[in-house]
Scaffold this active site. Structure first.
Site, PDB file in Angstrom:
ATOM      1  CG  HIS A 137      -1.984  -0.953   1.236  1.00 20.16           C
ATOM      2  ND1 HIS A 137      -2.765  -1.331   0.158  1.00 20.16           N
ATOM      3  CD2 HIS A 137      -2.422  -2.019   2.146  1.00 20.16           C
ATOM      4  CE1 HIS A 137      -3.553  -2.187   0.301  1.00 20.16           C
ATOM      5  NE2 HIS A 137      -3.432  -2.737   1.476  1.00 20.16           N
ATOM      6  CG  ASP A 173      -3.468  -8.377   1.052  1.00 21.30           C
ATOM      7  OD1 ASP A 173      -4.548  -7.655   1.546  1.00 21.30           O
ATOM      8  OD2 ASP A 173      -2.397  -8.375   1.920  1.00 21.30           O
ATOM      9  CG  HIS A 175      -6.977  -5.037   2.604  1.00 23.13           C
ATOM     10  ND1 HIS A 175      -6.453  -6.130   3.246  1.00 23.13           N
ATOM     11  CD2 HIS A 175      -8.052  -4.581   2.958  1.00 23.13           C
ATOM     12  CE1 HIS A 175      -7.094  -6.205   4.607  1.00 23.13           C
ATOM     13  NE2 HIS A 175      -7.979  -5.169   4.215  1.00 23.13           N
ATOM     14  CG  ASP A 262      -5.495  -9.655   3.952  1.00 21.00           C
ATOM     15  OD1 ASP A 262      -5.468 -10.439   2.868  1.00 21.00           O
ATOM     16  OD2 ASP A 262      -5.087  -8.811   4.388  1.00 21.00           O
TER      17      ASP A 262
END
Length: 392
Positions: A137, A173, A175, A262
């Site tokens: 990120h 991921d 995200h 996740d």
């Protein structure tokens, strides 16, 4: 014959925001211990990277002002001026707060990912795993989403500059891999592919299927945003279908994959309802792709994963078992509910605030069924078809 290296820098354990922060590096220790308990990780497979000359490499991705801000905020007692400017660089008291020593620990993580890519490109190993990495990120000008330096982007930039290789970046991921995507959004030599929960409900709010790159890089970005409460079958169907088409378009010399774990139903920071099965199957698909398209050259990084007791050690261990072709993989195919080593359970249960799982994979037959399963599956299939259309 495959050779796999497990890259590990002890300073990555110092990447700690504060005691109650969800990004908990004990997961690295839990994973390494689990692998050693099943004789899947030997001392000669572990490689400790050296120091990284930070100025040139970091500035391939991050602006100098940001790097300097990180350094200043890494001091034991930062100046008031540095503290006042922390917000400007995403390092204020939010999800990515500054902490003493963060520059050096984040730099050690960057060193691990760059070294892993270098070892693979120079033929020292076929595969390299760096679980401390995957901080996807971080942006060129600011930190975000628990990420200070974008080690994945730094590794890709190093590969491009040093070897001129075409890179496929695969982000699994939950995200969206926004930082890496942003760094190479106009670059036709770096193909970024991210499968994640839709940003309608989850940080960072990006990663729409319409995001496809820009300029010369148009068509070299693919996003697959899936619905909340997506389960294994739908996740894997979408991943496999689009991955094959991405590979046809990317034709990579190197695959760098990010393995945040996740998307599991137990993860507290997302809404997806997958089991350990996807963390067995996704590495297998990427492994096959590496051998089919780029002579096995594959670098795998860690990433998110916030149930550090019940999910991360199993998921990341499955990744290493795949990369290293460990015999335990075959046992898990015939016996998915193979027990975890009792010594590992006994040791860590004393620290864990929750009951540890007893088996490598999850017994999903005991899980409550998702009531909107068919609707979710159809929605994901439609998004996957749109992404596939863009690839033609």
């Amino acid at each position: 014959m495959d050779k796999a290296i497990y890259v590990y820098h002890p300073d990555s354990l110092k990447y700690v925001f504060h005691q109650n922060h969800p990004f908990d590096q004990r997961r690295l220790t839990l994973t390494r211990d689990l692998l050693q308990q099943v004789n899947a990780l030997s001392v000669d497979q572990i490689f400790v990277p050296g120091e990284l000359p930070d100025s040139h490499l970091l500035q391939q991705v991050h602006i100098p002002e940001y790097v300097e801000a990180v350094k200043q905020l890494s001091l034991e007692h930062p100046s008031q001026q540095a503290i006042d400017r922390a917000f400007q660089y995403g390092l204020h008291q939010g999800d990515t707060p500054y902490f003493a020593g963060m520059h050096q620990s984040a730099l050690s993580i960057a060193a691990g990912s760059v070294t892993a890519a270098q070892m693979v490109m120079e033929g020292q190993t076929t595969h390299a795993l760096h679980l401390g990495g995957g901080l996807h990120h971080a942006m060129p000008q600011k930190g975000a989403g628990f990420c200070i330096y974008n080690d994945a982007a730094l590794a890709i930039a190093h590969v491009r500059e040093t070897y001129g290789a075409k890179v496929l970046y695969i982000d699994t991921d939950v995200h969206h891999g926004d930082g890496v995507e942003m760094c190479f959004y106009t670059d036709p030599n770096v193909f970024t592919y991210s499968i994640h929960e839709t940003g309608k409900y989850l940080f960072p709010g990006t990663g729409r299927v319409e995001e496809r790159g820009a300029g010369e890089g148009f068509g070299y970005t693919v996003n697959l945003p899936l619905e909340p409460y997506t389960e294994d079958d739908s996740w894997l169907e979408c991943f496999e279908t689009t991955l094959n088409q991405v590979l046809e378009r990317a034709k990579p010399d190197l695959i760098i994959s990010q393995h945040g774990c996740d998307a599991h139903a137990l993860d507290p920071l997302s809404h997806v309802h997958c089991s350990m099965r996807i963390y067995q199957e996704m590495p297998r698909m990427i492994h096959q792709a590496a051998h089919q398209w780029c002579e096995g050259r594959w670098v795998a990084l860690g990433g998110g994963g916030y149930d550090i007791w019940r999910v991360v050690p199993r998921a990341w261990s499955l990744l290493w078992l795949e990369m290293s072709n460990h015999p335990l993989l075959q046992q898990l195919h015939t016996d998915p509910l193979l027990p975890l080593p009792q010594d590992w359970l006994d040791h860590w249960q004393a620290e864990s605030p929750v009951s540890l799982p007893q088996t490598w994979l999850d017994d999903v037959k005991r899980w409550e069924p998702i009531p909107r399963r068919e609707e979710i599956t159809q929605s994901n299939r439609a998004i996957s078809e749109i992404a596939a259309t863009y690839l033609k």
